[in-house]
Design an enzyme around this catalytic site. Sequence first.
Site, PDB file in Angstrom:
ATOM      1  N   GLY A  16       0.820  -1.214   0.000  1.00 23.49           N
ATOM      2  CA  GLY A  16       0.000   0.000   0.000  1.00 23.49           C
ATOM      3  C   GLY A  16       0.847   1.254   0.000  1.00 23.49           C
ATOM      4  O   GLY A  16       2.019   1.234  -0.388  1.00 23.49           O
ATOM      5  N   ARG A  93      -4.455   4.069  17.106  1.00 22.58           N
ATOM      6  CA  ARG A  93      -3.618   2.955  16.669  1.00 22.58           C
ATOM      7  C   ARG A  93      -4.082   1.645  17.307  1.00 22.58           C
ATOM      8  O   ARG A  93      -4.028   0.588  16.699  1.00 22.58           O
ATOM      9  CB  ARG A  93      -2.153   3.236  17.024  1.00 22.58           C
ATOM     10  CG  ARG A  93      -1.554   4.431  16.288  1.00 22.58           C
ATOM     11  CD  ARG A  93      -0.093   4.616  16.658  1.00 22.58           C
ATOM     12  NE  ARG A  93       0.517   5.741  15.943  1.00 22.58           N
ATOM     13  CZ  ARG A  93       0.717   6.939  16.475  1.00 22.58           C
ATOM     14  NH1 ARG A  93       0.337   7.165  17.712  1.00 22.58           N
ATOM     15  NH2 ARG A  93       1.284   7.893  15.770  1.00 22.58           N
ATOM     16  N   VAL A 123       6.324  -2.322  11.135  1.00 17.37           N
ATOM     17  CA  VAL A 123       5.921  -0.934  10.950  1.00 17.37           C
ATOM     18  C   VAL A 123       4.419  -0.776  11.200  1.00 17.37           C
ATOM     19  O   VAL A 123       3.955   0.281  11.627  1.00 17.37           O
ATOM     20  CB  VAL A 123       6.277  -0.443   9.529  1.00 17.37           C
ATOM     21  CG1 VAL A 123       5.792   0.977   9.291  1.00 17.37           C
ATOM     22  CG2 VAL A 123       7.788  -0.521   9.296  1.00 17.37           C
ATOM     23  N   HIS A 180       4.613   3.994  21.033  1.00 13.19           N
ATOM     24  CA  HIS A 180       4.358   4.855  19.878  1.00 13.19           C
ATOM     25  C   HIS A 180       2.858   5.127  19.888  1.00 13.19           C
ATOM     26  O   HIS A 180       2.074   4.489  19.199  1.00 13.19           O
ATOM     27  CB  HIS A 180       4.761   4.132  18.591  1.00 13.19           C
ATOM     28  CG  HIS A 180       4.434   4.903  17.338  1.00 13.19           C
ATOM     29  ND1 HIS A 180       4.830   6.202  17.132  1.00 13.19           N
ATOM     30  CD2 HIS A 180       3.751   4.536  16.225  1.00 13.19           C
ATOM     31  CE1 HIS A 180       4.408   6.608  15.952  1.00 13.19           C
ATOM     32  NE2 HIS A 180       3.744   5.619  15.376  1.00 13.19           N
TER      33      HIS A 180
END
Length: 307
Positions: A16, A93, A123, A180
């Site tokens: 993507g 997320r 990732v 993160h």
Amino acid sequence: MSPRNLTSSIAIVGAGDVGATIAYSLILNPVASEILLVDPQEEVRDAQVQDLSDSTFHTNTSTNVRAGTHKEAGQCDIIVFTAGAKQKKGESRTDLIGKNKSILQSAISDMQPFASNTILLLVANPVDVITYFAQQYADLPKSRVLGSGTFLDSARLRGALAKEAGVAASSVNAYVLGEHGESQFVAWSRCSFGGLPMEIALPKDAKIDKRRLEDETRSKAGKIIESKGATNYGIGGVVARLCRSILFDEREVLCVSSWQEELGVCLSMPVVLGREGVVRGVEMGLDDSEKGKLRKSAEAIKEVINA
């Protein structure tokens, strides 16, 4: 090492926007002779391969970009895993974990057995949780399974601090630690300019609004996604840098998501990164407040893992 002597291969699982941008960054900053794109959506994958191949003509080396299978990916030097559902507007997320966990497990199963020297670089978000589960699913040492973590957040912070202080970003040493995500925090006690503590290096009349900079760093990705639907260029550059450090065994001190034995989770702390993956951790010497924030961040990640 000269780019002309490269004989290594990098597989990108997920073709993507993010996967393709990472591939493009690796072409512009060549560290491998071959890039494999792996994606079950073959039409999209093949179109990306054709488009990316057209960009290789202006580089100093011939980087071969081709479609690959999961089995082939498992034999590459580095596997960059970007596959998963996109983070949508208004979605955190952690909202992605259910979908992306099952995608991860299936992909790792298809890639096994891995080559003995493979590094698995995660990732896909939420990256700390995905990295944790990848370590459970993959038959690899935990040091060889790591996530991009807060490397990009730290780069964003350094850029903002450099602008505020009127210095080059390369002179700023600052880290965003932990998750993160929402519980990440800045290790202000370890922030320095040109090797000197921030309080000493800055002009006396300089005022750094720490809370504002920390909030802006934390929310930057969300604002970009709100406006354009994805973040891909920043992470593309970050992953290319990580791949270089790994393949060239540069042993840079970088902030990535890796297994933290004392905390029982994967989260971002500075590590020495080389051809074996995480060579060792780096003791930060955090103050008591920062140690407390690190523990809280670890607990936040555990809540998602155990949900």
